[in-house]
Write a protein that holds these residues in place. Sequence first.
Motif, PDB file in Angstrom:
ATOM      1  N   ARG A  35       0.819  -0.968  -0.113  1.00  0.00           N
ATOM      2  CA  ARG A  35      -0.079  -0.087  -0.010  1.00  0.00           C
ATOM      3  C   ARG A  35       0.878   1.411   0.070  1.00  0.00           C
ATOM      4  NH1 ARG A  35      -3.327  -3.214   3.505  1.00  0.00           N
ATOM      5  NH2 ARG A  35      -2.463  -2.201   5.118  1.00  0.00           N
ATOM      6  N   GLU A  36       2.265   1.220   0.717  1.00  0.00           N
ATOM      7  CA  GLU A  36       3.016   2.377   0.856  1.00  0.00           C
ATOM      8  C   GLU A  36       3.430   2.477  -0.557  1.00  0.00           C
ATOM      9  OE1 GLU A  36       4.437   5.653   2.275  1.00  0.00           O
ATOM     10  OE2 GLU A  36       3.210   4.456   3.353  1.00  0.00           O
ATOM     11  N   LEU A  38       2.360   2.065  -3.409  1.00  0.00           N
ATOM     12  CA  LEU A  38       1.424   2.362  -4.495  1.00  0.00           C
ATOM     13  C   LEU A  38       1.080   3.693  -4.188  1.00  0.00           C
ATOM     14  CD1 LEU A  38      -1.337  -0.354  -4.518  1.00  0.00           C
ATOM     15  CD2 LEU A  38       0.003   0.198  -6.384  1.00  0.00           C
ATOM     16  N   LYS A  39       1.324   4.599  -3.144  1.00  0.00           N
ATOM     17  CA  LYS A  39       1.305   5.937  -3.025  1.00  0.00           C
ATOM     18  C   LYS A  39       2.434   6.760  -3.859  1.00  0.00           C
ATOM     19  CE  LYS A  39      -0.030   5.476   1.920  1.00  0.00           C
ATOM     20  NZ  LYS A  39       0.246   5.934   3.402  1.00  0.00           N
ATOM     21  N   SER A  40       3.342   5.953  -4.132  1.00  0.00           N
ATOM     22  CA  SER A  40       4.473   6.849  -5.114  1.00  0.00           C
ATOM     23  C   SER A  40       4.023   7.004  -6.348  1.00  0.00           C
ATOM     24  CB  SER A  40       5.767   5.764  -4.940  1.00  0.00           C
ATOM     25  OG  SER A  40       5.583   4.643  -5.740  1.00  0.00           O
ATOM     26  N   ASP A  41       4.573   7.929  -7.117  1.00  0.00           N
ATOM     27  CA  ASP A  41       4.113   8.262  -8.388  1.00  0.00           C
ATOM     28  C   ASP A  41       4.523   7.042  -9.282  1.00  0.00           C
ATOM     29  OD1 ASP A  41       4.812   9.602 -11.240  1.00  0.00           O
ATOM     30  OD2 ASP A  41       3.895  11.020 -10.118  1.00  0.00           O
ATOM     31  N   GLU A  42       3.705   6.824 -10.330  1.00  0.00           N
ATOM     32  CA  GLU A  42       3.975   5.670 -11.141  1.00  0.00           C
ATOM     33  C   GLU A  42       5.355   5.791 -12.013  1.00  0.00           C
ATOM     34  OE1 GLU A  42       0.578   4.873 -13.980  1.00  0.00           O
ATOM     35  OE2 GLU A  42      -0.631   4.663 -12.563  1.00  0.00           O
ATOM     36  N   ARG A  46       9.383   1.598  -7.820  1.00  0.00           N
ATOM     37  CA  ARG A  46       8.692   1.149  -6.628  1.00  0.00           C
ATOM     38  C   ARG A  46       9.747   0.110  -5.899  1.00  0.00           C
ATOM     39  NH1 ARG A  46       2.713   1.238  -9.112  1.00  0.00           N
ATOM     40  NH2 ARG A  46       2.116   3.093  -8.584  1.00  0.00           N
ATOM     41  N   GLU A 106      -3.856  -4.833  -6.445  1.00  0.00           N
ATOM     42  CA  GLU A 106      -4.727  -5.278  -5.228  1.00  0.00           C
ATOM     43  C   GLU A 106      -6.075  -5.875  -5.585  1.00  0.00           C
ATOM     44  OE1 GLU A 106      -6.158  -3.502  -0.991  1.00  0.00           O
ATOM     45  OE2 GLU A 106      -5.781  -1.921  -2.644  1.00  0.00           O
TER      46      GLU A 106
END
Length: 254
Positions: A35-36, A38-42, A46, A106
Amino acid sequence: MTTARLPLFPLNAVLFPGLVLPLNVFEERYRALMRELLKSDEDTPRRFVVVAIRDGRETAPTATGMPDTVAAAPPAERSPADGFGPDPLQTFHRVGCVADAATIRERADGSFEVLATGTTRVRLLSVDAEGPYLSAEVEEIDEESPAPDGSDEAGALAEGVLRAFRSYQKRLAGASERSLATGAELPDDPSVVSYLVAAATVLDVPTKQRLLQAPDTATRLREELTLLRKETAVIRHLPSLPAADLTRAPTHPN
């Protein structure tokens, strides 16, 4: 040396640079990690560190491979360091591999399907269990460059390793020579060869870990040449080998 603090993902497996790692993430502490991410910019990598758990230690129930068709039971909540002893740093091998998650999907039940690729070897300096998931301070490990005098020991070793690997594949699969990968289909970069062969050969975790943390490409290739010759000799004297299907499936780092 370049250092960074990254999320830590312990597995009972070894990831090598350049190899793909599919993950089925269903335990809460690793869900929190995803989840963390996924908060970053695409457009931002990651990244997390995959590190192998030492023999005799507990493996957290997070599976490699694509998700099962049968839904798993709801996971029990655990603190980030549960199962890894009072000092998690002592539970893990000190050399791991940074993974870049190209896909994080998810599911309805809150678990994740992840597809990541190994990028860079790192050494663990410390492990932090204060957050919702483990993180680690790591330093990057550079791969040694070819000798400046023009001699290329690693290149010569890579050719020998590829020949030995083809023989190993042939023995393992019981296949004809023409069914194996040709030289044109295999990489010619010695470092890439060393990691591909380490991942594709059927070896236990301690042996794979030893290959991952080899100080340079030439050392890794020399050890692989010895291992391949030994494994091929063993297979030659076995009446059958259930693991033969491994050579017919896509290459997987574990």
